[in-house]
Design an enzyme around this catalytic site. Structure first.
Site, PDB file in Angstrom:
ATOM      1  N   LYS A   1     -49.378 -26.750   5.252  1.00 58.89           N
ATOM      2  CA  LYS A   1     -50.710 -26.376   5.746  1.00 58.89           C
ATOM      3  C   LYS A   1     -51.812 -26.746   4.743  1.00 58.89           C
ATOM      4  O   LYS A   1     -51.532 -27.143   3.619  1.00 58.89           O
ATOM      5  CB  LYS A   1     -50.743 -24.885   6.090  1.00 58.89           C
ATOM      6  CG  LYS A   1     -49.762 -24.513   7.224  1.00 58.89           C
ATOM      7  CD  LYS A   1     -50.261 -24.905   8.610  1.00 58.89           C
ATOM      8  CE  LYS A   1     -49.163 -25.032   9.646  1.00 58.89           C
ATOM      9  NZ  LYS A   1     -48.766 -23.814  10.311  1.00 58.89           N
TER      10      LYS A   1
HETATM   11  C1  PLP Z   1     -47.931 -23.085  11.293  1.00 61.05           C
HETATM   12  C2  PLP Z   1     -48.383 -22.430  12.507  1.00 61.05           C
HETATM   13  C3  PLP Z   1     -48.035 -21.103  12.822  1.00 61.05           C
HETATM   14  C4  PLP Z   1     -46.998 -20.308  12.085  1.00 61.05           C
HETATM   15  O1  PLP Z   1     -47.120 -20.255  10.721  1.00 61.05           O
HETATM   16  P1  PLP Z   1     -45.816 -20.044   9.811  1.00 61.05           P
HETATM   17  O2  PLP Z   1     -46.418 -19.790   8.461  1.00 61.05           O
HETATM   18  O3  PLP Z   1     -45.014 -21.296   9.866  1.00 61.05           O
HETATM   19  O4  PLP Z   1     -45.077 -18.867  10.315  1.00 61.05           O
HETATM   20  C5  PLP Z   1     -48.604 -20.521  13.944  1.00 61.05           C
HETATM   21  N1  PLP Z   1     -49.440 -21.192  14.727  1.00 61.05           N
HETATM   22  C6  PLP Z   1     -49.797 -22.473  14.480  1.00 61.05           C
HETATM   23  C7  PLP Z   1     -50.750 -23.157  15.394  1.00 61.05           C
HETATM   24  C8  PLP Z   1     -49.258 -23.143  13.381  1.00 61.05           C
HETATM   25  O5  PLP Z   1     -49.577 -24.425  13.155  1.00 61.05           O
END
Ligand code: PLP
Length: 370
Positions: free
Chosen positions: A186
């Site tokens: 991210k």
């Molecule tokens: C990455 C993501 C999540 C979940 O996050 P995690 O940290 O992997 O649990 C939820 N919604 C979206 C749109 C994402 O891209």
């Protein structure tokens, strides 16, 4: 020549030092309601960026979403409106509460269609969960207006949009609660991690309880909760990463701008228009190919470009949701997007020479296939 990944964490000496600091204290976590030193430091930085009254760090984006729905009291018999063009976590947390996800279609910008949301409302609707997909803010004014009229809570899935703004306000600060992820790829990362922001004092208190098995003083569970605490090692990394967010986003925008300039005249390639009133952080730089998307993708991958498709399958058509009876619904724009989108690497770790390679290989792959 090296493979250029679609996304990759950018870590430096500062993160190493932060991890060292935590290790030297020996305090790897803190099971108090407030959390440890680095958790609070990280929460403070997110709060200042957003101008939010409260930030509650948790150990994933999924935990951020689940904690929020629990703190809002979402339960069996309730409905939560979600897009289907998203990562499965957005809908899974609704199921985890025993509630029913109601899938709605998207617009050309890949975000929730407020008209579809309005049509999906029922007397059971308790919340709506728009996603700022790819790092681009959804139509929050329109969604909020519909929700407010019906007394429906609004929760933003801002997992991909940390730092993006809508009419001058940060995503995650445009609703009752904003949920972020610090997963490895991210915009800001701590390997795994998440956070919830809110201006509501009572909601913040419940979020802290849910994060900590409902315990205030230890072993005194007052509400249903889980261990969703962010470890100090991860919090320390996330805190350092927050200082770099501005630079990360600038680089992503510069790379995205460069790509658009180089490939804007290609036939069969559609760019997403970005509206004047909001900013894109380009967690993913995504194009729509009118045809032969998978052939272009394959050509790119075999020449070392980590192009990728997000998402190839709408959530409501995945085997799990199909088995639960959600698969029969037709969401035209969602299904069109799954068949035509492709994302190209623009992350801040990419050099200018590598960006040139991404652009050149994309032009080549289109020339051969389109
Ligand atoms: C990455 C993501 C999540 C979940 O996050 P995690 O940290 O992997 O649990 C939820 N919604 C979206 C749109 C994402 O891209």
């Amino acid at each position: 020549m090296s493979f250029i990944a679609i996304n990759k964490p950018l870590l430096g000496e500062e993160e190493k030092k932060a991890v060292d600091d935590v290790l030297s204290t020996g305090k790897l976590t803190d099971a108090s309601l407030e959390g440890g030193k680095y958790v609070r430091e990280f929460e403070g930085k997110v709060g200042r960026l957003l101008g939010a009254k409260h930030v509650v760090a948790v150990n994933s984006g999924t935990a951020a979403l689940h904690t929020t729905l629990m703190a809002l009291g979402i339960r069996r018999g309730d409905e939560v409106v979600v897009p289907s063009f998203t990562f499965v976590a957005t809908a899974n947390v609704v199921l985890a509460c025993g509630a029913k996800p109601v899938f709605v279609d998207i617009k050309k910008d890949y975000n929730m269609d407020q008209a579809a949301f309005r049509k999906a409302l029922s007397k059971r609707t308790k919340a709506v969960l728009p996603v700022h997909l790819y790092g681009y803010p959804a139509d929050m004014d329109e969604i909020r207006e519909v929700a407010e009229k019906r007394g429906v809570a609004v929760v933003e899935d801002a997992a991909e949009s940390l730092g993006a703004t809508y009419k001058g306000t940060q995503t995650g600060k445009l609703s009752d609660a904003g949920c972020f992820s610090m997963y490895a790829t991210k915009v800001v990362t701590s390997g795994e991690g998440g956070a919830v922001s809110t201006d509501d004092d009572e909601l913040a208190e419940r979020l802290r309880l849910v994060r900590n098995h409902g315990m205030v003083h230890g072993y005194d569970s007052r509400v249903l909760g889980f261990n969703y605490r962010l470890p100090e090692l991860n919090a320390a990394i996330a805190s350092v990463q927050m200082d770099k967010l501005d630079g990360f986003i600038k680089k992503r925008k510069r790379n995205a701008g460069y790509l658009t300039e180089k490939i804007r005249s290609l036939k069969g390639v559609e760019f997403t228009q970005t509206a004047e009133d909001r900013t894109h952080v380009y967690y993913l730089y995504t194009l729509r190919l009118s045809r032969k998307r998978d052939a272009v993708l394959k050509a790119l991958n075999s020449s070392g470009i980590g192009a990728a498709v997000y998402f190839r399958m709408p959530v409501h058509k995945t085997p799990l949701y199909d088995r639960l009876g959600f698969g029969k619904k037709t969401l035209r724009n969602t299904e069109d997007a799954t068949g035509h989108v492709v994302s190209l690497p623009v992350h801040p770790g990419i050099t200018d020479a590598e960006m040139e390679r991404v652009a050149d290989e994309f032009v080549k792959a289109c020339a051969v296939n389109l």
